[in-house]
Design an enzyme around this catalytic site. Structure first.
Site, mmCIF file in Angstrom:
data_model
loop_
_atom_site.group_PDB
_atom_site.id
_atom_site.type_symbol
_atom_site.label_atom_id
_atom_site.label_comp_id
_atom_site.label_asym_id
_atom_site.label_seq_id
_atom_site.Cartn_x
_atom_site.Cartn_y
_atom_site.Cartn_z
ATOM 1 N N ASN A 9 0.742 -1.251 -0.120
ATOM 2 C CA ASN A 9 0.013 0.247 -0.018
ATOM 3 C C ASN A 9 0.814 1.252 -0.047
ATOM 4 O O ASN A 9 1.633 1.693 1.113
ATOM 5 C CB ASN A 9 -0.973 -0.026 1.268
ATOM 6 C CG ASN A 9 -1.849 1.310 1.485
ATOM 7 O OD1 ASN A 9 -1.707 2.046 0.507
ATOM 8 N ND2 ASN A 9 -2.213 1.392 2.390
ATOM 9 N N LYS A 11 0.035 4.238 -0.270
ATOM 10 C CA LYS A 11 -0.459 5.487 0.333
ATOM 11 C C LYS A 11 -0.218 6.749 -0.614
ATOM 12 O O LYS A 11 -0.161 6.566 -1.675
ATOM 13 C CB LYS A 11 0.228 5.721 1.571
ATOM 14 C CG LYS A 11 -0.076 4.545 2.530
ATOM 15 C CD LYS A 11 0.348 4.594 4.044
ATOM 16 C CE LYS A 11 0.096 3.091 4.684
ATOM 17 N NZ LYS A 11 -0.102 3.349 6.160
ATOM 18 N N HIS A 92 -9.694 1.149 4.791
ATOM 19 C CA HIS A 92 -8.211 1.395 5.486
ATOM 20 C C HIS A 92 -8.548 2.220 6.618
ATOM 21 O O HIS A 92 -9.111 3.019 6.546
ATOM 22 C CB HIS A 92 -7.135 2.029 4.331
ATOM 23 C CG HIS A 92 -6.000 1.938 5.123
ATOM 24 N ND1 HIS A 92 -5.689 2.853 5.972
ATOM 25 C CD2 HIS A 92 -4.959 0.825 4.916
ATOM 26 C CE1 HIS A 92 -4.387 2.356 6.280
ATOM 27 N NE2 HIS A 92 -3.741 1.439 5.770
ATOM 28 N N GLU A 94 -6.829 4.489 7.597
ATOM 29 C CA GLU A 94 -6.661 6.160 7.413
ATOM 30 C C GLU A 94 -7.748 6.528 6.817
ATOM 31 O O GLU A 94 -8.257 8.045 6.914
ATOM 32 C CB GLU A 94 -5.373 6.189 6.693
ATOM 33 C CG GLU A 94 -4.042 5.931 7.430
ATOM 34 C CD GLU A 94 -3.062 5.560 6.642
ATOM 35 O OE1 GLU A 94 -2.826 5.554 5.424
ATOM 36 O OE2 GLU A 94 -2.033 5.058 7.437
ATOM 37 N N GLY A 170 2.386 2.055 10.769
ATOM 38 C CA GLY A 170 3.224 2.901 10.612
ATOM 39 C C GLY A 170 3.845 3.204 12.212
ATOM 40 O O GLY A 170 4.507 4.383 12.179
ATOM 41 N N SER A 209 3.276 -2.334 10.142
ATOM 42 C CA SER A 209 4.706 -2.651 10.479
ATOM 43 C C SER A 209 5.105 -3.832 10.213
ATOM 44 O O SER A 209 6.076 -4.246 10.826
ATOM 45 C CB SER A 209 4.744 -2.183 12.179
ATOM 46 O OG SER A 209 4.571 -0.689 12.159
HETATM 47 P P1 PGA Z 1 2.685 -0.022 7.612
HETATM 48 O O1 PGA Z 1 1.556 0.293 7.011
HETATM 49 O O2 PGA Z 1 3.482 -1.307 6.978
HETATM 50 O O3 PGA Z 1 3.637 1.415 7.162
HETATM 51 O O4 PGA Z 1 2.400 -0.176 9.097
HETATM 52 C C1 PGA Z 1 0.316 -0.644 6.799
HETATM 53 C C2 PGA Z 1 -0.801 -0.075 6.171
HETATM 54 O O5 PGA Z 1 -1.308 0.998 6.535
HETATM 55 O O6 PGA Z 1 -1.524 -0.761 5.280
#
Ligand code: PGA
Length: 251
Positions: A9, A11, A92, A94, A170, A209
């Protein structure tokens, strides 16, 4: 034999040029494997340049509107995504937290995605507060109930689910393999209550993460069928390392 979906992803990162460069480099680094499905959720602006660029890499949109067209300034319709994506990311955290996307909209998006033949990747997950108050499993059940409302078994079977604990996104904090497996097992039984044995075929991905250092143990868990990767999907080296480890972990 297990099959893994390894999804990146991106983003709000990568220009068109950077996206094309990444896909070309990744294509050179990875071998085709029928048991691994690699998907990149790219920014909308990059999709037409990367779709079909590599036979080993599928594409996905990070967002879209559930209506086909209309006065929705700034939105992208499913018709516009036709022939640009195989998958769509829905719900998601976010989108839920920063753009106030609620379960009703998410439910509509799943229906629209299925109508247009896109494979939906539905994200669910709990906040730190919910985990600390022992509300993880009930929160996930509630999300699944609302997000999958009114869908029939044939429709639900086409959905991939990503469990992403919000406190792990994140932050560098990953759920332990045992914590993730416990939740995935619970999601599997919740899905079993909804669609019976067909729940065995639903791919359950873990996200939050994920990096080359922690992905192997996660992939070894019985109910983990793949990974949704944010930060570590932005560099070809780390993302391809995760794909190599997932090939090693196939049993
Ligand atoms: P991350 O994000 O691996 O940076 O924690 C995962 C995601 O938001 O799908």
């Amino acid at each position: 034999m297990k099959k893994f979906k390894i999804a990146g992803n991106w983003k709000m990162y990568k220009t068109i040029e950077e996206s094309v460069k990444f896909i070309k480099e990744l294509d050179k680094k990875i071998n085709f494997n029928p048991f691994i499905e690699t998907i990149i959720f790219a920014p909308h602006t990059s999709l037409s340049s990367i779709y079909g660029l590599s036979a080993k890499i599928k594409t996905g949109a990070q967002n879209f509107h559930y209506e086909e067209q209309g006065a929705f300034t700034g939105e992208i319709s499913p018709i516009m995504l036709d022939k640009l994506v195989d998958f769509v990311l829905i719900g998601h955290s976010e989108r839920r937290q920063l753009f106030a996307e609620n379960d009703t909209a998410i439910n509509k998006k799943i229906k629209t995605a299925l109508k247009f033949g896109f494979s939906p990747l539905l994200c669910i997950g709990e906040t730190l507060d919910e985990r600390e108050n022992n509300l993880t499993l009930s929160r996930l059940e509630q999300q699944l109930d609302s997000d999958l409302e009114w869908l029939n078994i044939d429709e639900i079977k086409k959905i991939t689910i990503a469990y992403e604990p919000i406190w792990a996104i994140g932050t560098g904090k990953t759920a332990s393999p045992e914590q993730a497996q416990e939740v995935h097992h619970h999601i599997r039984s919740t899905m079993n209550n909804k669609i019976g044995d067909a729940s065995e075929d639903i791919a359950l991905l873990y996200g939050g993460s994920v990096k080359p250092e922690n992905c192997r143990l996660l992939l070894e868990q019985k109910d983990i069928d793949g990974l949704l990767i944010g930060g570590a999907s932005l560099k070809v080296d780390t993302f391809s390392a995760i794909i190599s480890i997932s090939i090693d972990s196939l049993i």
